[in-house]
Design a protein around this motif. Sequence first.
Motif, PDB file in Angstrom:
ATOM      1  N   ALA A  98      10.790 -43.688   6.860  1.00  0.00           N
ATOM      2  CA  ALA A  98      10.639 -43.242   8.246  1.00  0.00           C
ATOM      3  C   ALA A  98       9.479 -44.032   8.847  1.00  0.00           C
ATOM      4  O   ALA A  98       8.325 -43.827   8.481  1.00  0.00           O
ATOM      5  CB  ALA A  98      10.353 -41.746   8.298  1.00  0.00           C
ATOM      6  N   THR A  99       9.785 -44.949   9.733  1.00  0.00           N
ATOM      7  CA  THR A  99       8.730 -45.790  10.307  1.00  0.00           C
ATOM      8  C   THR A  99       7.849 -45.000  11.269  1.00  0.00           C
ATOM      9  O   THR A  99       6.698 -45.365  11.480  1.00  0.00           O
ATOM     10  CB  THR A  99       9.329 -47.008  11.041  1.00  0.00           C
ATOM     11  N   GLN A 100       8.373 -43.929  11.820  1.00  0.00           N
ATOM     12  CA  GLN A 100       7.575 -43.067  12.687  1.00  0.00           C
ATOM     13  C   GLN A 100       7.692 -41.639  12.181  1.00  0.00           C
ATOM     14  O   GLN A 100       8.798 -41.152  11.941  1.00  0.00           O
ATOM     15  CB  GLN A 100       8.051 -43.155  14.133  1.00  0.00           C
ATOM     16  N   LYS A 101       6.545 -41.002  11.996  1.00  0.00           N
ATOM     17  CA  LYS A 101       6.538 -39.610  11.552  1.00  0.00           C
ATOM     18  C   LYS A 101       5.254 -38.951  12.011  1.00  0.00           C
ATOM     19  O   LYS A 101       4.359 -39.610  12.545  1.00  0.00           O
ATOM     20  CB  LYS A 101       6.696 -39.517  10.037  1.00  0.00           C
ATOM     21  N   ASN A 102       5.155 -37.671  11.826  1.00  0.00           N
ATOM     22  CA  ASN A 102       3.974 -36.911  12.186  1.00  0.00           C
ATOM     23  C   ASN A 102       2.726 -37.573  11.607  1.00  0.00           C
ATOM     24  O   ASN A 102       2.728 -38.014  10.461  1.00  0.00           O
ATOM     25  CB  ASN A 102       4.130 -35.481  11.650  1.00  0.00           C
ATOM     26  N   ASP A 103       1.662 -37.628  12.385  1.00  0.00           N
ATOM     27  CA  ASP A 103       0.422 -38.276  11.948  1.00  0.00           C
ATOM     28  C   ASP A 103      -0.095 -37.725  10.622  1.00  0.00           C
ATOM     29  O   ASP A 103      -0.657 -38.467   9.816  1.00  0.00           O
ATOM     30  CB  ASP A 103      -0.670 -38.122  13.010  1.00  0.00           C
ATOM     31  N   LYS A 104       0.086 -36.439  10.365  1.00  0.00           N
ATOM     32  CA  LYS A 104      -0.401 -35.839   9.122  1.00  0.00           C
ATOM     33  C   LYS A 104       0.390 -36.300   7.902  1.00  0.00           C
ATOM     34  O   LYS A 104      -0.031 -36.102   6.783  1.00  0.00           O
ATOM     35  CB  LYS A 104      -0.390 -34.325   9.223  1.00  0.00           C
ATOM     36  N   LEU A 105       1.534 -36.926   8.136  1.00  0.00           N
ATOM     37  CA  LEU A 105       2.358 -37.407   7.031  1.00  0.00           C
ATOM     38  C   LEU A 105       2.252 -38.917   6.828  1.00  0.00           C
ATOM     39  O   LEU A 105       2.917 -39.472   5.955  1.00  0.00           O
ATOM     40  CB  LEU A 105       3.819 -37.007   7.258  1.00  0.00           C
ATOM     41  N   GLU A 106       1.433 -39.580   7.624  1.00  0.00           N
ATOM     42  CA  GLU A 106       1.249 -41.030   7.469  1.00  0.00           C
ATOM     43  C   GLU A 106       0.798 -41.349   6.041  1.00  0.00           C
ATOM     44  O   GLU A 106      -0.063 -40.676   5.487  1.00  0.00           O
ATOM     45  CB  GLU A 106       0.213 -41.555   8.458  1.00  0.00           C
ATOM     46  N   GLY A 107       1.407 -42.352   5.456  1.00  0.00           N
ATOM     47  CA  GLY A 107       1.063 -42.766   4.099  1.00  0.00           C
ATOM     48  C   GLY A 107       1.770 -41.973   3.020  1.00  0.00           C
ATOM     49  O   GLY A 107       1.612 -42.259   1.841  1.00  0.00           O
ATOM     50  N   SER A 108       2.557 -40.978   3.402  1.00  0.00           N
ATOM     51  CA  SER A 108       3.286 -40.164   2.431  1.00  0.00           C
ATOM     52  C   SER A 108       4.603 -40.819   2.062  1.00  0.00           C
ATOM     53  O   SER A 108       5.278 -41.392   2.905  1.00  0.00           O
ATOM     54  CB  SER A 108       3.587 -38.775   3.004  1.00  0.00           C
ATOM     55  N   LYS A 109       4.965 -40.706   0.800  1.00  0.00           N
ATOM     56  CA  LYS A 109       6.248 -41.201   0.321  1.00  0.00           C
ATOM     57  C   LYS A 109       7.260 -40.061   0.426  1.00  0.00           C
ATOM     58  O   LYS A 109       6.974 -38.933   0.020  1.00  0.00           O
ATOM     59  CB  LYS A 109       6.099 -41.654  -1.130  1.00  0.00           C
ATOM     60  N   LEU A 110       8.429 -40.344   0.987  1.00  0.00           N
ATOM     61  CA  LEU A 110       9.474 -39.344   1.150  1.00  0.00           C
ATOM     62  C   LEU A 110      10.595 -39.608   0.146  1.00  0.00           C
ATOM     63  O   LEU A 110      11.028 -40.749  -0.027  1.00  0.00           O
ATOM     64  CB  LEU A 110      10.042 -39.395   2.569  1.00  0.00           C
ATOM     65  N   LEU A 143      14.993 -33.191   1.354  1.00  0.00           N
ATOM     66  CA  LEU A 143      13.950 -34.182   1.597  1.00  0.00           C
ATOM     67  C   LEU A 143      12.619 -33.572   1.192  1.00  0.00           C
ATOM     68  O   LEU A 143      12.313 -32.446   1.569  1.00  0.00           O
ATOM     69  CB  LEU A 143      13.937 -34.538   3.084  1.00  0.00           C
ATOM     70  N   ALA A 144      11.834 -34.298   0.399  1.00  0.00           N
ATOM     71  CA  ALA A 144      10.561 -33.771  -0.088  1.00  0.00           C
ATOM     72  C   ALA A 144       9.482 -34.845  -0.027  1.00  0.00           C
ATOM     73  O   ALA A 144       9.761 -36.035  -0.172  1.00  0.00           O
ATOM     74  CB  ALA A 144      10.710 -33.277  -1.530  1.00  0.00           C
ATOM     75  N   GLY A 162      -2.502 -30.789   0.671  1.00  0.00           N
ATOM     76  CA  GLY A 162      -3.818 -30.845   1.303  1.00  0.00           C
ATOM     77  C   GLY A 162      -3.828 -31.591   2.628  1.00  0.00           C
ATOM     78  O   GLY A 162      -4.796 -32.260   2.964  1.00  0.00           O
ATOM     79  N   ARG A 163      -2.782 -31.468   3.397  1.00  0.00           N
ATOM     80  CA  ARG A 163      -2.679 -32.176   4.669  1.00  0.00           C
ATOM     81  C   ARG A 163      -2.760 -31.237   5.868  1.00  0.00           C
ATOM     82  O   ARG A 163      -2.278 -31.549   6.940  1.00  0.00           O
ATOM     83  CB  ARG A 163      -1.399 -32.993   4.730  1.00  0.00           C
ATOM     84  N   GLY A 164      -3.334 -30.077   5.678  1.00  0.00           N
ATOM     85  CA  GLY A 164      -3.436 -29.139   6.781  1.00  0.00           C
ATOM     86  C   GLY A 164      -2.086 -28.565   7.155  1.00  0.00           C
ATOM     87  O   GLY A 164      -1.204 -28.419   6.317  1.00  0.00           O
ATOM     88  N   VAL A 165      -1.919 -28.271   8.418  1.00  0.00           N
ATOM     89  CA  VAL A 165      -0.683 -27.657   8.895  1.00  0.00           C
ATOM     90  C   VAL A 165       0.282 -28.755   9.323  1.00  0.00           C
ATOM     91  O   VAL A 165       0.469 -29.026  10.497  1.00  0.00           O
ATOM     92  CB  VAL A 165      -0.966 -26.684  10.059  1.00  0.00           C
ATOM     93  N   ALA A 166       0.876 -29.414   8.352  1.00  0.00           N
ATOM     94  CA  ALA A 166       1.880 -30.446   8.611  1.00  0.00           C
ATOM     95  C   ALA A 166       3.262 -29.821   8.458  1.00  0.00           C
ATOM     96  O   ALA A 166       3.433 -28.826   7.766  1.00  0.00           O
ATOM     97  CB  ALA A 166       1.710 -31.603   7.633  1.00  0.00           C
ATOM     98  N   ALA A 167       4.254 -30.422   9.090  1.00  0.00           N
ATOM     99  CA  ALA A 167       5.628 -29.923   9.014  1.00  0.00           C
ATOM    100  C   ALA A 167       6.236 -30.307   7.673  1.00  0.00           C
ATOM    101  O   ALA A 167       6.858 -31.355   7.537  1.00  0.00           O
ATOM    102  CB  ALA A 167       6.440 -30.495  10.164  1.00  0.00           C
ATOM    103  N   VAL A 168       6.017 -29.468   6.668  1.00  0.00           N
ATOM    104  CA  VAL A 168       6.488 -29.752   5.309  1.00  0.00           C
ATOM    105  C   VAL A 168       7.297 -28.569   4.801  1.00  0.00           C
ATOM    106  O   VAL A 168       6.833 -27.435   4.859  1.00  0.00           O
ATOM    107  CB  VAL A 168       5.284 -30.001   4.364  1.00  0.00           C
ATOM    108  N   ASP A 169       8.510 -28.841   4.316  1.00  0.00           N
ATOM    109  CA  ASP A 169       9.342 -27.799   3.730  1.00  0.00           C
ATOM    110  C   ASP A 169       9.369 -27.867   2.207  1.00  0.00           C
ATOM    111  O   ASP A 169       9.568 -26.859   1.552  1.00  0.00           O
ATOM    112  CB  ASP A 169      10.787 -27.913   4.222  1.00  0.00           C
ATOM    113  N   ALA A 170       9.218 -29.073   1.650  1.00  0.00           N
ATOM    114  CA  ALA A 170       9.349 -29.245   0.209  1.00  0.00           C
ATOM    115  C   ALA A 170       8.436 -30.364  -0.271  1.00  0.00           C
ATOM    116  O   ALA A 170       8.182 -31.321   0.455  1.00  0.00           O
ATOM    117  CB  ALA A 170      10.794 -29.568  -0.147  1.00  0.00           C
ATOM    118  N   ALA A 171       7.961 -30.225  -1.511  1.00  0.00           N
ATOM    119  CA  ALA A 171       7.093 -31.245  -2.101  1.00  0.00           C
ATOM    120  C   ALA A 171       7.411 -31.415  -3.581  1.00  0.00           C
ATOM    121  O   ALA A 171       7.696 -30.438  -4.282  1.00  0.00           O
ATOM    122  CB  ALA A 171       5.622 -30.865  -1.933  1.00  0.00           C
TER     123      ALA A 171
END
Length: 90
Positions: free
Chosen positions: A12-24, A42-43, A69-78
Amino acid sequence: MLLARVVGNVVATQKNDKLEGSKLLLVQPVDVDDTPRGAAVLAIDSVDAGIGDRVLLIQDGRSAQLILGRGVAAVDAAVVGVVDAVELAD
């Protein structure tokens, strides 16, 4: 927490700022015998898992947020662990 198998990467070339650098990852929940269970999800990867790895999956948004540890980011699964072995009692 669930067992799952990594079946793909998601770019995802564009995503929520709190998810920058995260591998999906696209992960398929599985039973102990590796039989697929339900739909793939998707996790966010927190352990550098790769395609084909059996992993531990958290599918609760609040728990996933705390683990990452990314605060209140839009995350459903990890993805929170790579499984080396599963042993069952007789």
